[in-house]
Design a protein around this motif. Structure first.
Motif, short mmCIF file in Angstrom:
data_model
loop_
_atom_site.label_atom_id
_atom_site.label_comp_id
_atom_site.label_asym_id
_atom_site.label_seq_id
_atom_site.Cartn_x
_atom_site.Cartn_y
_atom_site.Cartn_z
N THR A 101 -24.21 12.00 18.37
CA THR A 101 -24.81 13.03 17.52
C THR A 101 -25.51 14.06 18.39
O THR A 101 -25.80 13.81 19.57
CB THR A 101 -25.85 12.44 16.54
N THR A 133 -19.59 7.82 16.93
CA THR A 133 -19.66 9.21 17.41
C THR A 133 -21.01 9.44 18.06
O THR A 133 -21.98 8.72 17.78
CB THR A 133 -19.51 10.23 16.25
N SER A 141 -16.77 17.25 20.55
CA SER A 141 -17.19 16.07 19.79
C SER A 141 -16.90 14.79 20.57
O SER A 141 -15.89 14.67 21.24
CB SER A 141 -16.51 16.07 18.42
N ARG A 145 -23.72 7.18 16.31
CA ARG A 145 -23.58 6.88 14.88
C ARG A 145 -22.35 6.01 14.67
O ARG A 145 -21.26 6.34 15.13
CB ARG A 145 -23.46 8.16 14.07
#
Lengths: 158, 752, 286
Positions: free
Chosen positions: B464, B462, B569, B470
């Motif tokens: 951040t 992902t 996201s 991450r």
């Protein structure tokens, strides 16, 4: 039965109200919240609980709290100066001396003690100085490397 | 573009926390209101529980007590391969130290008194502690025949070869003992549980194994069970399956108490109650021609699984597949069985069956060499497997393998020829006799057979809010360097700096199931998925028009931030699929047992003191081909640590059994090597990049456990100058070496 | 951790007389010095003594000095102190060797000579060395003090001549007044942190004044009296032939009474005793 145990821990004056037979290890971990000192075996064989008491390394699992009264204690949390790592700590990182990290606090303390007693230890002195600290991850080789490097670092810093 | 990270020894990710004491292990965590939990265990190896009573002097009304009666019978088993092991024994007690009752209280000293005040009324039953008795069904203690699992692996026609007149038959029998993992951090968990949810934090290798076990125990929806790995002080396999049991125990107590329960084993409990390496027995029958070509191997391999099946079938599988070693043999038959005994279940330990079967094979190879008048190295050179050959499972070796050059280089690094000559000259007049010996072997990377296909591991990445990447994986850092390796792989794939990548704490509510941290699979299999997931992030950014190549780390960070601010996201997932051309058939036990293998030759120099019968390893050379080395310091650290454990397996670590219970369950009496006992361990890598591993890497973690024991005992045999039956077993303690030394010395005196 | 700190009292008297007064109460006080034995029992939940007296703070029990014709060593002298002492190196070299072979640094910083004697383990590291140095032990109680010959100190497995009200305050060994040859070898599976499986300690003074002691092969550490006598007469006669060595070794093996336990076997202990004794005797031949 509880006793008042006063001692200096990492330079701070501390007072603990604990059973006199409480292990110094438990006092440090539970009363002082210094959990860097580890319990590996509880019988003085593995060295994970090593701290410096009055200038000598001891297995804190074998020290009743009452015997620490009036003493000066250094734990792993007191080895670095603020954010500046001790040469031994820096060398453990750069030379792979820590793997799982569980023996590391005791091992670092034993190495610091060794380098205090012996400025430029040879291979045998390093092995002998760390013989009370069992490491199951590294096979010790990287730890020896780290201690040699720390000795060099300490020799080159005035 | 930052310098390449792969191949560089960057600082360990969590190193600063570990050297300053800041790293938080399970026993360092405190939870308000928490109770302590303890286990009351069976005092007998086998029996029937007729009743439980609670002695006076303990305020039992204050103590939470959980027994099998608190668990629905259909849920009272640890979900694993055959679900035969109960969380708590109801009536049938199958091994010493089997969990029977759980107690919780805020005062751990009171709890200790309570544990000692529980009385069991037990009808003792005959127990079974020995592989041969188990095979002889004397008595039957599991199923119909005490056999947990049997594999029969065949290649060519072994019987036809043994019927030939032109062959020499060499037979041998070898055995290995139990070995305790002895991680420095004992097992421990903290559980919070109610009727609707369960959360467990703990020292463990495989969060999703624990998750699966809790799912089976409580029957809750998957998302109501959360397992979080805390900093873990070593595992070596010892925290692969056993934490599932402890997590269940703590959760049962926590649910009944309505309070968090902390359950930390002390060393005595951890040593006597938890799993150890499977003891083993291997019988070899080998057909060899006069020139040293091995034409057939007939191998019978048996492991002691202990009282429950647990992981024994998979341990057996790896042991079986490695039993014929790195040799090209046309005719192979391996019969492998895991049998039940009344020992506590044996379990995962680094190497997972391979150190056991490889000990037998590499000792036997020296016997075969002697039978045909070749040196140990000449026999191996004649029979090594190479590219284009097939293994015992009919796996075609597609990548280049150069065992002869690995062997020659290892022997040269060890100064083998000169030492052999010198020891032969010097030994006769000396009470300390020296020898040099070696073992050649391989270790398969990743799960056996179709394992990786079924696991279908998933890794996520992902972005951040700080613009970093991450990594989300359930693969645990247990000291071996997972955090650091994953960071290197992801940063390298994306052209980022070391600090631009973070690795999430393994928490089943956050990370996908990247499979268990076992089987030398984390770098090679999961690392490849980390690489793919990381590249997925780049692809998303490029497709969104926020990034174009070439880019700087600053530009990458800006793109991540912008994506999160404008789109939302940023997440990429990667799932395992087998490389092309990998095939395995579970029925016939044939095919590509592993995607690839690491190859190695280890050479030990040993000094044998004929006064005290103690053997010491004086020098150790470990040369291996493990694909590309991602982090030289971590990789060497894995090898050195594995070699030290292998030295322990060979010469020091003896589990003393008394009525099926470990009698020397203390650090004082179970001897592992200290800093003055290990030799210089000299590690060398041959790097042949593996096309399907991240940056060319293969697995490495278990390999170093396989070679030391046979190399060391081969060296002892050289030091003694003759074979002896005592040299067929490890651990080879001074108490066993004594017979070999005295028999051979007195034979020599007589002949002189 | 199975011990319960609340189940024990521990007091730290300010001086020796106060400690002896407590012991004189005969309430079953157990003495705790450096903790390297008592705290291990405590950890395992095996410490039965409810009342403990710490003596670690009694500095009057420390110190190594020559007094008259003896080297006197305070009961709280640690292994580290023994190793670092030039007086010990000169007058009790076997003791220094034994201390160096004990445990590792942290234990050597806490374990004491008095504790090692009082704990009365047959596997203790210092006692075989103390025996060959003709050690005497001073026992003190509120009612007086006495010196006892260490050779008669241990009466059986974990039993001694000490009364419950007595404390070991110091030990002494005669100063070395003639050249001494000595031998110390401990066998314990690994090189550090090892518990002895067999230990042999020996000294020869004035050519034929012989002491030989065994550890870990009998219920107590023991002097090998027969071996001593035979070896002394062989040395006095000026002939220690290979045959004599073999004969004396056989006598020595007969003097040892090793057992099987979780650390080793009687057979191993017996054979290593034989080999070490031969090595020891051969070193005196040379």
């Amino acid at each position: 039965m509880k006793s008042q145990v006063r001692c200096s821990v990492n330079g701070a004056a501390c007072s603990f109200e604990v059973p006199p037979m409480a292990r110094l290890l438990d006092v440090l971990r539970e009363e002082a919240n210094l959990t860097g000192t580890k319990e590996g075996c509880g019988e003085g064989e593995c060295g994970a609980c090593t701290v410096i008491m009055d200038g000598r390394i001891v297995n804190s699992c074998l020290v009743p709290a009452l015997q620490a009264d009036g003493s000066t204690i250094t734990t792993i949390e007191g080895i670095a100066k603020g954010n500046v790592l001790h040469a031994v700590q820096a060398a453990f990182i750069s030379h792979g001396g820590a793997q799982c990290g569980m023996c590391t606090p005791g091992m670092v303390i034993a190495a610091v003690d060794l380098l205090t007693r012996v400025v430029n230890p040879d291979e045998n002195q390093i092995r002998e100085g760390l013989a009370g600290n069992i490491c199951r991850c590294t096979g010790y080789t990287k730890i020896f490397d780290a201690v040699r490097e720390a000795a060099r670092l300490l020799a080159s810093t005035p | 573009m930052p310098d390449a990270l792969v191949g560089k020894s960057v600082p360990r990710k969590e190193g600063p926390d570990k050297v300053t004491g800041r790293a938080r292990y399970i026993d360092d965590m405190r939870m308000p209101d928490a109770l302590y939990g303890v286990t009351v265990r069976s005092p007998v190896a086998r029996g029937r529980l007729r009743g439980v009573s609670f002695a006076d002097g303990v305020p039992w009304n204050e103590i939470i007590v959980v027994s099998a009666a608190d668990i629905p019978a259909e849920r009272n088993h640890v979900a694993l391969l055959t679900n035969d092991q109960p969380f708590l024994a109801a009536t049938e007690l199958r091994h010493a130290e089997e969990p029977v009752l759980l107690l919780a209280h805020a005062d751990r000293h009171l709890l200790e008194r309570a544990r000692n005040a529980v009385r069991f009324d037990i009808e003792k039953l005959p127990a079974l502690f020995d592989i041969d008795k188990s095979l002889a069904k004397d008595p039957v203690i599991w199923g119909e025949d005490n056999i947990f699992k049997e594999y029969n692996l065949t290649k060519g026609d072994v019987d036809a070869v043994f019927a030939r007149a032109d062959i020499i038959v060499v037979e041998g029998e070898y055995s290995t003992g139990a070995q305790e993992q002895l991680y420095i951090e004992n097992n421990g968990v903290i559980a919070v549980a109610d009727e609707n949810s369960v959360t467990v934090w703990g020292s463990l290798q495989c969060p999703y194994y624990v998750h699966k076990a809790l799912l089976g125990l409580f029957g809750l929806p998957a998302d109501k069970i959360r397992v979080v790995q805390t900093e873990t002080g070593g595992g070596f396999g010892g925290k692969e399956e056993y934490p599932s049991l402890i997590a269940g125990h703590a959760a049962l107590l926590a649910r009944k108490a309505g309070k968090p329960v902390k359950m930390i084993y002390d060393r005595a409990e951890d040593m006597v109650a938890t799993t150890k390496r499977h003891p083993s027995r291997t019988k070899h029958r080998t057909a060899v021609t006069k020139d040293g070509t091995i034409v057939a191997m007939d191998i019978d391999f048996v492991i002691d699984g202990g009282a429950y099946n647990t992981l024994s079938p998979v341990v057996l599988s790896r042991g079986t597949i490695h039993a014929a070693g790195p040799y090209s043999i046309d005719n192979v038959r391996i019969r492998a069985r895991a049998v039940a005994t009344s020992h506590p279940p044996h379990g995962a330990f680094r190497g997972f069956g391979a150190p056991q079967s490889i000990f037998g094979l590499e000792r036997h190879m020296n016997k075969v060499a002697r039978a045909v008048g070749l040196t140990p190295e000449a026999l191996r050179l004649k029979n090594f497997i190479k590219q284009g050959d097939t293994t015992a499972t009919h796996q075609l070796i597609k990548e280049p393998v150069d065992m002869p050059s690995i062997l020659r280089r290892a022997l040269a690094e060890a100064d083998y020829d000169a030492k052999r000559e010198r020891f032969a000259r010097e030994n006769p007049g000396r009470s300390v006799k020296r020898g040099i010996g070696f073992a050649s072997f391989m270790h398969g990377s990743g799960f056996t057979g179709s394992g990786e296909k079924y696991l279908a591991s998933v890794v996520g990445a992902t972005g951040t809010a700080e613009g970093k990447v991450r990594v989300l994986a359930a693969s645990t850092e247990i000291g071996q360097g997972t955090n650091t390796i994953f960071t290197q792989i992801a940063a390298q794939a994306l052209g980022l700096d070391w600090d631009d990548v973070e690795v999430a704490q393994p928490d089943t509510s956050v990370v996908p199931n990247s499979g268990p941290t076992v089987a030398s699979r984390t770098t090679m299999v999961v690392g490849k998925l980390v690489e793919q997931a990381a590249l997925g992030i780049k692809q998303i950014l490029v497709q969104a028009g926020l990034l174009s190549e070439p880019y700087t780390p600053q530009q990458f960070r800006a793109a991540v931030k912008k994506y999160i601010a404008t789109v939302g996201s940023l997440r990429s997932m990667a799932q395992y699929s087998p490389p092309d051309g990998i095939a395995w058939d579970d029925q016939s036990y044939r095919g590509d047992a592993y995607g690839t293998y690491a190859w190695a030759v280890y050479v030990a120099t040993v000094a044998l003191d004929t006064v005290t019968y103690e053997a010491r390893v004086e020098d150790f050379v470990a040369l291996q081909e493990v694909g590309r080395v991602i982090h030289p310091v971590l990789a060497a650290g894995q090898i050195e640590g594995g070699v030290a454990q292998g030295i322990g397996f060979a010469l020091y670590e003896n589990v003393v059994w008394r009525e099926g219970r470990m009698a020397n369950g203390q650090f004082t009496n179970y001897i592992v090597p200290t800093s003055v006992d290990v030799p210089a361990i000299r590690v060398f890598f041959d790097e042949v990049p593996y096309p399907h591993g991240p940056s060319g890497a293969k697995g490495i973690g278990e390999l170093p456990m396989d070679g030391p024991a046979p190399a060391i005992v081969n060296a002892i045999e050289e030091a003694l100058g003759a074979p002896h039956p005592a040299l067929h077993h490890v651990p080879l303690m001074p108490e066993q070496l004594m017979d070999a030394v005295d028999d051979l010395l007195s034979a020599r005196r007589k002949s002189a | 951790m199975r011990g319960d700190a609340h189940a024990h009292t521990l007091v730290a008297p300010a001086d020796l007389d106060s400690a002896l007064a407590l012991l004189a109460d005969n309430k079953g006080h157990r003495v705790l010095a450096g903790g390297t034995d008592v705290m291990v029992a405590f950890e395992r939940g095996l410490l039965r003594d409810a009342r403990l007296i710490s003596i670690w703070q009694l500095d009057e029990l420390r110190g190594i000095a020559t007094v008259g014709r003896h080297l006197t060593i305070g009961a709280l002298t640690t292994y580290t102190d023994l190793i670092e002492s030039s007086l010990v190196a000169e007058h009790a070299p076997t003791l220094a060797a034994a201390a160096r072979d004990t445990a590792a640094v942290a234990i050597r910083n806490r374990g004491t000579i008095g504790g090692n004697i009082a704990n009365a383990s047959p596997a203790a590291d210092l006692p075989p060395a103390l025996l060959v140095h003709d050690c005497e032990v001073e026992l003190r109680s509120a009612s007086g003090a006495r010196w006892v010959d260490y050779a008669g100190f241990h009466t059986g497995y974990k039993t001694t001549v000490m009364r419950p009200d007595e404390l070991i305050v110091r030990v002494r060994v005669p100063l070395v007044d003639a050249p001494m040859r000595h031998f110390y070898r401990k066998v314990g599976t690994r090189r550090a942190q090892a518990i002895s499986k067999v230990c042999i300690s020996a000294s020869v003074r004035r050519g034929h004044d012989v002491r030989i002691a065994f550890g870990s092969v009998a219920p107590t550490v023991v002097r090998a009296r027969i071996v001593e006598r035979e070896l002394a007469s062989a040395l006095a006669a000026g002939l220690l032939s290979t045959e004599a060595v073999s004969r004396i070794v056989a006598l020595g093996v007969a003097e040892a009474r090793p057992i099987d336990d979780i650390r080793s076997t009687a057979e191993y202990r017996g054979r290593v005793t034989r080999n070490l004794l031969r090595e020891c005797l051969m070193s005196f031949v040379a």
